[in-house]
Structures are given as structure tokens and as C-alpha cells.
Design a protein around this motif. Sequence first.
Motif, PDB file in Angstrom:
ATOM      1  N   UNK A 353       0.856  -1.187   0.000  1.00 37.78           N
ATOM      2  CA  UNK A 353       0.000   0.000   0.000  1.00 37.78           C
ATOM      3  C   UNK A 353       0.889   1.232   0.000  1.00 37.78           C
ATOM      4  N   UNK A 354       0.316   2.318  -0.457  1.00 33.54           N
ATOM      5  CA  UNK A 354       0.997   3.611  -0.395  1.00 33.54           C
ATOM      6  C   UNK A 354       0.172   4.567   0.448  1.00 33.54           C
ATOM      7  N   UNK A 355       0.781   5.696   0.810  1.00 32.98           N
ATOM      8  CA  UNK A 355       0.085   6.743   1.545  1.00 32.98           C
ATOM      9  C   UNK A 355       0.511   8.097   1.025  1.00 32.98           C
ATOM     10  N   UNK A 356      -0.452   8.970   0.796  1.00 28.84           N
ATOM     11  CA  UNK A 356      -0.161  10.286   0.219  1.00 28.84           C
ATOM     12  C   UNK A 356      -0.951  11.369   0.927  1.00 28.84           C
ATOM     13  N   UNK A 357      -0.244  12.350   1.432  1.00 28.68           N
ATOM     14  CA  UNK A 357      -0.829  13.572   1.971  1.00 28.68           C
ATOM     15  C   UNK A 357       0.019  14.739   1.491  1.00 28.68           C
ATOM     16  N   UNK A 358      -0.466  15.941   1.659  1.00 25.36           N
ATOM     17  CA  UNK A 358       0.307  17.101   1.228  1.00 25.36           C
ATOM     18  C   UNK A 358       1.667  17.094   1.900  1.00 25.36           C
ATOM     19  N   UNK A 359       2.736  16.915   1.124  1.00 23.41           N
ATOM     20  CA  UNK A 359       4.092  16.960   1.638  1.00 23.41           C
ATOM     21  C   UNK A 359       4.512  15.745   2.424  1.00 23.41           C
ATOM     22  N   UNK A 360       3.798  14.636   2.347  1.00 21.84           N
ATOM     23  CA  UNK A 360       4.146  13.405   3.058  1.00 21.84           C
ATOM     24  C   UNK A 360       3.774  12.197   2.190  1.00 21.84           C
ATOM     25  N   UNK A 361       4.742  11.288   2.036  1.00 20.74           N
ATOM     26  CA  UNK A 361       4.521  10.087   1.225  1.00 20.74           C
ATOM     27  C   UNK A 361       5.061   8.867   1.962  1.00 20.74           C
ATOM     28  N   UNK A 362       4.346   7.742   1.837  1.00 23.85           N
ATOM     29  CA  UNK A 362       4.807   6.502   2.449  1.00 23.85           C
ATOM     30  C   UNK A 362       4.540   5.343   1.506  1.00 23.85           C
ATOM     31  N   UNK A 363       5.282   4.254   1.719  1.00 16.75           N
ATOM     32  CA  UNK A 363       5.068   3.034   0.961  1.00 16.75           C
ATOM     33  C   UNK A 363       5.456   1.848   1.821  1.00 16.75           C
ATOM     34  N   UNK A 364       4.609   0.816   1.833  1.00 15.54           N
ATOM     35  CA  UNK A 364       4.922  -0.461   2.470  1.00 15.54           C
ATOM     36  C   UNK A 364       4.764  -1.545   1.416  1.00 15.54           C
ATOM     37  N   UNK A 365       5.806  -2.334   1.209  1.00 17.85           N
ATOM     38  CA  UNK A 365       5.812  -3.402   0.214  1.00 17.85           C
ATOM     39  C   UNK A 365       6.211  -4.688   0.921  1.00 17.85           C
ATOM     40  N   UNK A 366       5.322  -5.674   0.936  1.00 20.89           N
ATOM     41  CA  UNK A 366       5.604  -6.966   1.547  1.00 20.89           C
ATOM     42  C   UNK A 366       5.669  -8.036   0.467  1.00 20.89           C
ATOM     43  N   UNK A 367       6.674  -8.891   0.555  1.00 21.05           N
ATOM     44  CA  UNK A 367       6.830 -10.051  -0.311  1.00 21.05           C
ATOM     45  C   UNK A 367       6.765 -11.273   0.593  1.00 21.05           C
TER      46      UNK A 367
END
Length: 539
Positions: A353-367
Motif C-alpha cells: 500500500x501507499x500513503x499520500x498527503x500534502x508533503x508526506x509520502x509513504x510506501x509499504x511493500x511486503x513479499x
Amino acid sequence: MTSHVDTPPHPHSGSRTSRRSVAQRACVLLGALLFAGQASADDLAPRTAMDAAFEQAMARYQLPGLAVGVVQDGRVVYSRTAGELEAGTGQPIDADTLFKIASNSKAMTAGVLARLVDAGKLRWDDPVTRYLPDFRMHDPWVTQQMQVRDLLIHNSGLGLGAGDLMLWPEPNRFTRKDIIAGLAHLKPTHSFRSHYAYDNLLYVVAGEVAAAAGGAPYDVLMKRELFQPLGLKRCQVGEWNRRQVGNVAQPHMRTAQGNRVIREDGEVIPDITSMAAGGIRCSLNDMLTWMTMWLSPDATPAWLSPAQRKAVWTPHMPMPVSARMRAWDNSHVSAYGYGWRLSDVNGVWKVAHTGTLAGMYSSVILLPDQRTGIVILINGEGGQARTALGQVLTDRFTAPGKQTSIDHYAALLEAERSAERTANPAADTSARRPARPAGLQDRLGRYRDPWFGEVSICATEGRVRFASARSPMLTGTVMQVGERWLVDWDEDSVDAEPWLHFAAETGNAATLTLSHVDPDADFSYDYADLAFTRTQACE
């Protein structure tokens, strides 16, 4: 949102008893898995490649701050941070710095709901109205049929980002009760359960269902059921004090003069409406712990039962496989689980999943089959950086012979964006000038939308001003471009301007709708669902 929900962020502390619960003992085991097995330099042959990708992303995208971590086989094999909490302050980002994880909050909300299912406090197929009697969708039949599971998988029939203007931009004056009341006024674009369209409002509803079933407000429940048992020591939700907690990254936007802080936190971070959809904040270390739990299904005692782990990661709603996914990942399948996106990448199962807000970004990638997890946290304009860096790191573990780099994926992204701009060009508004009150005299007044509330379009000091009563950041000057009008928002970080479309009067009720000036604007600026009617003249 580069606005928002995408999200999500909603992000006090529950009392501790002297007796350790089974769930708390799980924290000890996870902590041991996560930190006791720190890899030696000899174990980390890929480290130099990951360092190179980290440095390239930081430099190419001029990020104010970046935190990246990788777990594999229960160990942290990579953890690195760079940059500042606030550009120019010299305050460094470290592995305990809090970032807004935005829509990665959704997986936490879904996880807590799964815990409540394990505890027998709710069922996935329970009707939402069992827990929230006032819940209403536009169609009464959909209201009756909407189950708890439906809140999590974007199948409601609502359009993309419908009603997100009640969440973002923040701060605003909408409450969770307003969200539940407003849903009845949002008209569907598709039939129920027939179509995937990402939404945020129903995750807010899901948070309220969890609170009702769990017998505690959402923020208290999240601490009790997730933060404390898993040992997420820095994560924050609800109202908290920035100074007391400390080490909090601030969002930035890039300007000609460099990175500038936007929407800076005050001393007290409020209990925001969007918590369950995108309001949680966590550190790199917290996210490494979170990923390790998901990648350790045999750990005992378990945070979730095998049945609920399976439920969360089961494909519940098909999603389109994009051209990028086919070209970059050789993907064949894409679906949404409970708070997670599920797909295949180079023949490997991926949960992300990703996360997006004004001036903030995140990403979590599970294998999961490789017991590998990747997390990326950015406190600046990092959409493309997140994509390129996440792809390079994913390639490292799913296609080790593939020679790729940040520059390679950056070029592909730029070409993609150029093609989109050619196909859907933004309107040329360079000839804009402030609208004169006389030119809009028969359109001035106060307008009301059933879910968004009141806005005013009134003359002030020789100009026409647009102001929302409940979303103060949506305030700006009306500009004329030829025979059209748009709103130039006062706040630079509100980066999606709307066209104003006035309809001819019918009796005494003029109407107003809005649309994006830039067709590529963030979908959380949900102008398309607004339908205003003039209620009175300006005072």
C-alpha cells in the motif's frame, strides 16, 4: 491528498496494567525477531546497491527527508535515514522520527477490525447499521446491504475520492458524524459491488464501527489493540502534544528557493476526522516492527489468527492491472484485500500500500513468500521518488539479475507524465485576472451543498472572494479567464484550482458546480460531487 486520502492521517496513552497479557508478550517476541538479529556487514551484499538507490533518490528528487528500511527473515537488513525534520533547521531525521503514514493507516484499521473478529465482537458480514444505526448511503437498499467488509474494499459504488473534501485539506471543521451524515447525499457512479473506486470516507466509517464494537474511541482502541501489543512505541493517533512527543517530521513543498514547510503542526496535534483512513503517524522503527509481524505468521503468541490473516490478504475486490504494472512488474493479477493491495510482481506475491498527503509520502511493500518487507517514508514532494525507489528495491528482491536504477525509472515516469499531459493538457490560465464584482453581480451570494455546507462568493475590497465555511483552507480569489472563472486559492499547498460553473437562474435559485482546471489534479479535491444552490445574497 497531495491534498489528501489519498490519507489518510489521523492520525494520549492508555493505562498499563502490571500483569502482562498474552498480546503484550507477543511484543517481546517480535522485538527479539526484529532487533536481536541485526545483520552483519558480511550478510549484506545488497547493501551497497540499496545505498546507491537511497542516495540517488535523495539527490534527484531533492527530498527534505527520507527513511528507508528492509526486513528479511525476521531481521532488519537495511535501515537508513537522511535529511531534516524541517528544512534548514539542522534537526536530523532518524529511525524514531514520526512521519505521517497516510493511507498506510488503512491496513492498521483493518487489522484492528480483524482482531475484533477474532475476539467475537463483530463479523465481517455484519450489517454496518448494527453498529451505526444512523449510517445511510444514497440508496436505501445499499444502506441495508452494506456489510463491515464492504467498508474496506472500495466497492460501494461511490466515485473516486467521493466526499474527500470533508477530510482534506486539513485543518477543517468536519466531524466523523458529519461524514456519516454526508454519505447519504453522495450519489453513486456505479452499482454496489460492481466496480473498484478508491475511497476514504468509508474507512472513517470503519473506524467508527471498530469503536462501537470494541467499546472504546478509535484512538484508544488502536493503542490498546495494536500499538501496545506489538510494541509500536512511537506511533501516535488521536490528540497528542508535539513538544512532549518530539522528533516529528513536517511536510514540505518544493519551491524555486528549495523545500518549504507547509501545514506545520501546532503544539497540539488534534484528533482529526480522517484518523482511520490516513491519520496515523509512525517511525521507521515502528514500521519495521509492523512489517515483521505480518511476515512472521508462525510467531507465537499470534497477534491475529491464521483465519484472519488469510481474510485480510484475500483478494476481495478485483482491480485493473495497469500498463505500468504489466511493463515494470510483469503483473497479471491485481486486487484489494482488507486495507492492502494484492498483486504479483515478477512471479512473486506482493502485498502493499501507499500513503499520500500534502508533503508526506509513504510506501509499504511486503513479499510474504520471501519474508521480505520494504518501507519508505518521505516528508516532501516525493510521489515519483517513492515510486522509483520502491521499484528499484522490489526489483532487488524479485528480479535480482535486472539492472535498474532510480534514473531509469525516473525517465520512464517522466515519459509517462509527458504522454498524459499531451493527451489531457491543462488549460492555459496565464491570462487570468481578478474578477470584478460587477461582472459577477447576478451570481454573488451564499451557496449551499447538501454534504459540504456553505460557501460564500462575495465582493471584498474590489475583488470577488470564495470562502468555505467549514474548510477554511478553501478560501481564495475568483479570477476571470476569458469568459470563465476559477478560484486561485490563498494557500499555495492547496494545489488544485477549480473552475466555477454558474447555471442560469431558475426562479430565485442559482446553482453552482465545480470542476478541475488541471485534469491531473489529486482526486481528493472532489469538486465533481459538489452541487451548490444559492440560498441568500451577500451581506
